[in-house]
Write a protein that holds these residues in place. Structure first.
Motif, PDB file in Angstrom:
ATOM      1  N   ARG A   1       0.789  -1.263  -0.136  1.00 28.39           N
ATOM      2  CA  ARG A   1       0.036   0.014   0.124  1.00 28.39           C
ATOM      3  C   ARG A   1       0.643   1.341  -0.065  1.00 28.39           C
ATOM      4  NH1 ARG A   1      -5.248   0.822   1.749  1.00 28.39           N
ATOM      5  NH2 ARG A   1      -5.428  -1.325   0.927  1.00 28.39           N
ATOM      6  N   GLY A   2       2.052   1.211   0.595  1.00 27.28           N
ATOM      7  CA  GLY A   2       2.648   2.401   1.014  1.00 27.28           C
ATOM      8  C   GLY A   2       4.077   2.105   1.076  1.00 27.28           C
ATOM      9  N   ILE A   3       5.123   2.823   0.983  1.00 25.74           N
ATOM     10  CA  ILE A   3       6.762   2.892   1.005  1.00 25.74           C
ATOM     11  C   ILE A   3       7.081   3.927   1.891  1.00 25.74           C
ATOM     12  CG2 ILE A   3       9.003   2.041   0.130  1.00 25.74           C
ATOM     13  CD1 ILE A   3       7.592   1.257  -2.248  1.00 25.74           C
ATOM     14  N   LEU A   4       7.724   3.647   2.874  1.00 18.90           N
ATOM     15  CA  LEU A   4       8.152   4.855   3.728  1.00 18.90           C
ATOM     16  C   LEU A   4       9.792   5.030   3.569  1.00 18.90           C
ATOM     17  CD1 LEU A   4       6.725   4.394   7.087  1.00 18.90           C
ATOM     18  CD2 LEU A   4       6.693   6.620   5.967  1.00 18.90           C
ATOM     19  N   CYS A   5      10.217   5.983   2.846  1.00 13.96           N
ATOM     20  CA  CYS A   5      11.732   6.408   2.588  1.00 13.96           C
ATOM     21  C   CYS A   5      12.007   7.745   3.210  1.00 13.96           C
ATOM     22  CB  CYS A   5      11.972   6.257   1.293  1.00 13.96           C
ATOM     23  SG  CYS A   5      13.834   6.115   0.966  1.00 13.96           S
ATOM     24  N   PHE A   6      12.933   7.898   4.112  1.00 19.28           N
ATOM     25  CA  PHE A   6      13.359   9.232   4.789  1.00 19.28           C
ATOM     26  C   PHE A   6      14.488   9.932   3.914  1.00 19.28           C
ATOM     27  CE2 PHE A   6      10.859   7.014   7.892  1.00 19.28           C
ATOM     28  CZ  PHE A   6       9.905   7.822   8.016  1.00 19.28           C
ATOM     29  N   GLY A   7      15.075   9.005   3.036  1.00 19.89           N
ATOM     30  CA  GLY A   7      16.331   9.595   2.489  1.00 19.89           C
ATOM     31  C   GLY A   7      17.216   8.361   2.179  1.00 19.89           C
ATOM     32  N   MET A   8      18.164   8.575   1.095  1.00 19.90           N
ATOM     33  CA  MET A   8      19.089   7.466   0.867  1.00 19.90           C
ATOM     34  C   MET A   8      20.385   7.737   1.818  1.00 19.90           C
ATOM     35  SD  MET A   8      17.507   5.644  -1.335  1.00 19.90           S
ATOM     36  CE  MET A   8      15.750   5.893  -2.314  1.00 19.90           C
ATOM     37  N   GLY A   9      20.371   6.976   2.838  1.00 24.02           N
ATOM     38  CA  GLY A   9      21.345   7.119   3.594  1.00 24.02           C
ATOM     39  C   GLY A   9      21.132   6.293   5.160  1.00 24.02           C
ATOM     40  N   LEU A  10      21.840   6.669   6.293  1.00 25.83           N
ATOM     41  CA  LEU A  10      21.563   6.195   7.504  1.00 25.83           C
ATOM     42  C   LEU A  10      21.931   7.044   8.400  1.00 25.83           C
ATOM     43  CD1 LEU A  10      24.038   3.338   8.965  1.00 25.83           C
ATOM     44  CD2 LEU A  10      24.573   5.271   7.030  1.00 25.83           C
ATOM     45  N   THR A  11      21.441   6.834   9.635  1.00 23.65           N
ATOM     46  CA  THR A  11      21.805   7.611  10.839  1.00 23.65           C
ATOM     47  C   THR A  11      22.556   6.992  11.772  1.00 23.65           C
ATOM     48  OG1 THR A  11      19.758   7.005  11.939  1.00 23.65           O
ATOM     49  CG2 THR A  11      19.548   8.945  10.632  1.00 23.65           C
ATOM     50  N   LEU A  12      23.818   7.541  12.329  1.00 24.81           N
ATOM     51  CA  LEU A  12      24.684   7.050  13.302  1.00 24.81           C
ATOM     52  C   LEU A  12      24.750   7.917  14.481  1.00 24.81           C
ATOM     53  CD1 LEU A  12      27.483   5.950  10.736  1.00 24.81           C
ATOM     54  CD2 LEU A  12      25.954   4.567  11.956  1.00 24.81           C
ATOM     55  N   ARG A  13      24.776   7.306  15.680  1.00 20.87           N
ATOM     56  CA  ARG A  13      24.923   8.142  16.863  1.00 20.87           C
ATOM     57  C   ARG A  13      25.519   7.114  17.838  1.00 20.87           C
ATOM     58  NH1 ARG A  13      18.689   9.812  18.175  1.00 20.87           N
ATOM     59  NH2 ARG A  13      17.741   7.582  17.612  1.00 20.87           N
ATOM     60  N   GLU A  14      26.005   7.706  19.022  1.00 25.77           N
ATOM     61  CA  GLU A  14      26.758   6.902  20.064  1.00 25.77           C
ATOM     62  C   GLU A  14      25.966   5.416  20.423  1.00 25.77           C
ATOM     63  OE1 GLU A  14      28.464   7.147  24.484  1.00 25.77           O
ATOM     64  OE2 GLU A  14      27.356   8.906  23.685  1.00 25.77           O
ATOM     65  N   GLY A  15      26.922   4.348  20.224  1.00 23.20           N
ATOM     66  CA  GLY A  15      26.192   3.150  20.536  1.00 23.20           C
ATOM     67  C   GLY A  15      25.933   2.465  19.271  1.00 23.20           C
ATOM     68  N   ASN A  16      25.169   3.040  18.364  1.00 29.70           N
ATOM     69  CA  ASN A  16      25.215   2.014  17.245  1.00 29.70           C
ATOM     70  C   ASN A  16      26.410   2.467  16.032  1.00 29.70           C
ATOM     71  OD1 ASN A  16      24.086   4.539  16.207  1.00 29.70           O
ATOM     72  ND2 ASN A  16      23.351   3.842  14.316  1.00 29.70           N
ATOM     73  N   ARG A  17      26.974   3.682  16.239  1.00 31.15           N
ATOM     74  CA  ARG A  17      27.736   4.228  15.289  1.00 31.15           C
ATOM     75  C   ARG A  17      29.391   2.956  15.626  1.00 31.15           C
ATOM     76  NH1 ARG A  17      29.331   8.790  13.066  1.00 31.15           N
ATOM     77  NH2 ARG A  17      27.799   9.780  14.052  1.00 31.15           N
ATOM     78  N   GLU A  18      29.578   2.586  17.059  1.00 32.36           N
ATOM     79  CA  GLU A  18      30.643   1.974  17.171  1.00 32.36           C
ATOM     80  C   GLU A  18      30.172   0.637  16.571  1.00 32.36           C
ATOM     81  OE1 GLU A  18      30.860   5.413  19.774  1.00 32.36           O
ATOM     82  OE2 GLU A  18      29.271   4.067  19.145  1.00 32.36           O
ATOM     83  N   TYR A  19      29.212   0.107  16.981  1.00 32.12           N
ATOM     84  CA  TYR A  19      28.740  -1.552  16.419  1.00 32.12           C
ATOM     85  C   TYR A  19      29.053  -1.471  14.904  1.00 32.12           C
ATOM     86  CZ  TYR A  19      26.496  -5.798  16.315  1.00 32.12           C
ATOM     87  OH  TYR A  19      25.940  -7.097  15.893  1.00 32.12           O
ATOM     88  N   PHE A  20      28.270  -0.522  14.298  1.00 29.56           N
ATOM     89  CA  PHE A  20      28.361  -0.288  12.694  1.00 29.56           C
ATOM     90  C   PHE A  20      29.779  -0.411  12.275  1.00 29.56           C
ATOM     91  CE2 PHE A  20      28.202   2.397   8.919  1.00 29.56           C
ATOM     92  CZ  PHE A  20      27.266   1.539   8.082  1.00 29.56           C
ATOM     93  N   TYR A  21      30.589   0.311  12.931  1.00 23.35           N
ATOM     94  CA  TYR A  21      32.006   0.508  12.280  1.00 23.35           C
ATOM     95  C   TYR A  21      32.769  -0.744  12.649  1.00 23.35           C
ATOM     96  CZ  TYR A  21      31.716   5.588  11.367  1.00 23.35           C
ATOM     97  OH  TYR A  21      31.646   6.807  10.643  1.00 23.35           O
ATOM     98  N   GLN A  22      32.358  -1.314  13.601  1.00 22.38           N
ATOM     99  CA  GLN A  22      33.136  -2.817  13.973  1.00 22.38           C
ATOM    100  C   GLN A  22      32.828  -3.887  12.943  1.00 22.38           C
ATOM    101  OE1 GLN A  22      31.992  -4.269  17.871  1.00 22.38           O
ATOM    102  NE2 GLN A  22      33.059  -2.323  18.842  1.00 22.38           N
ATOM    103  N   LYS A  23      31.397  -3.912  12.450  1.00 24.17           N
ATOM    104  CA  LYS A  23      31.100  -4.618  11.377  1.00 24.17           C
ATOM    105  C   LYS A  23      31.444  -4.333   9.975  1.00 24.17           C
ATOM    106  CE  LYS A  23      28.789  -7.173  14.351  1.00 24.17           C
ATOM    107  NZ  LYS A  23      29.324  -8.801  14.407  1.00 24.17           N
ATOM    108  N   LEU A  24      31.621  -2.936   9.964  1.00 24.78           N
ATOM    109  CA  LEU A  24      32.408  -2.591   8.533  1.00 24.78           C
ATOM    110  C   LEU A  24      33.769  -3.229   8.658  1.00 24.78           C
ATOM    111  CD1 LEU A  24      31.241   0.973   7.871  1.00 24.78           C
ATOM    112  CD2 LEU A  24      30.400  -1.010   6.877  1.00 24.78           C
TER     113      LEU A  24
END
Length: 289
Positions: A198-221
């Motif tokens: 019925r619908g598709i939500l997209c707030f932009g092509m990218g992601l958000t990073l802040r303390e906590g998830n940034r460190e985890y994301f970079y470890q996985k990268l």
């Protein structure tokens, strides 16, 4: 996993989180952010075992019926839901008291409750929202390692649609330099159109990073995409919003394709649809006259 006796379950906007934490392992998960103050290991999921009792009390107190939502912070269809059945028990209450329902999930376990979803949808509105990030199955297994892949989620969307249950897709996050391509965008969109979302939500092509998830994301990268962390640091620094360099062109294509296929695509319109309570029984009674 550990249990907790919660003090309340419904937020001021009628949302609820039956679990706190997650085992999906998505490398970009914003819910890991320290601002949410999860006071335990993220994978050590907190189970609010008295949630059904709290929900029933809250529904009884409501002056008018409305949409009840879940899944904005933690997926209500984690593997442990098979045993705990908090989500199913709450669905039975929502159905019994005639409230609407909407859920955000990445799990095919949602199909277990298709009987209740259909029952709710006959009386009011029931919408299943599903997150899709990448059309590449191999990449999906890296980005979202402990949950069913995109192909399976698309099958779930199709099954729900055939059962008469409306669906909405969250197209996010789109990770710069990993899946921010027109090929990926069109692959997901074509699948959504075929599944009659019925619908598709997209707030932009990218992601958000802040303390906590940034460190985890970079470890996985560092683990899966050597050198990619440095590219992010160079491009975005410590910014919260990390937009793809191709954001303008991809968003233009996104809106054009959705409009062409008659799919809701502005966040305002999608949220308006999700939040609007529909009393279908009342409508049926009025139609008799």
């Amino acid at each position: 996993m550990h249990y907790k006796e919660a003090k309340s379950i419904l937020s001021s906007k009628n949302g609820m989180n039956l679990y706190r934490g997650c085992t999906h392992g998505c490398i970009y998960c914003d819910s890991r952010s320290t601002c949410y103050q999860i006071g335990h290991a993220f994978e050590d999921v907190e189970v609010k075992r008295n949630a059904p009792e709290l929900l029933e009390d809250a529904l009884r107190r409501k002056r008018s019926r409305c949409m009840i939502g879940t899944g904005s912070m933690c997926d209500p269809y984690l593997p442990l839901e098979e045993k705990e059945q908090l989500t199913r028990r709450c669905l039975k209450l929502i159905d019994r008291y005639g409230f609407g329902f909407t859920v955000i999930t990445k799990s095919d376990l949602v199909l277990r409750d298709i009987d209740l979803l259909q029952s709710i949808n006959t009386k009011t509105k029931c919408v299943v929202q599903m997150t899709l990030t990448t059309f590449d199955e191999n990449l999906c297994r890296i980005l979202e390692p402990n949950v069913c892949t995109t192909a399976r989620r698309i099958e779930v969307l199709d099954t729900l649609s055939r059962a008469g249950i409306p669906t909405v897709v969250w197209l996010c996050p789109i990770l710069p330099f990993l899946n921010d391509t027109e090929e990926n965008l069109l692959g997901i969109l074509d699948a959504c159109f075929e599944a009659r979302v019925r619908g598709i939500l997209c707030f932009g092509m990218g992601l958000t990073l802040r303390e906590g998830n940034r460190e985890y994301f970079y470890q996985k990268l560092d683990r899966h995409f050597p050198g990619m962390k440095q590219r992010y640091v160079q491009m975005f620094g410590s910014r919260y919003s990390c937009r793809s360099p191709d954001h303008p062109a991809l968003m233009k294509r996104f809106h054009t394709e959705c409009k062409k296929h008659g799919v809701l695509h502005s966040p305002h319109m999608v949220f308006q649809y999700l939040n609007e309570f529909e009393d279908r029984q009342a409508g049926d009674q009025l139609s008799l006259f």
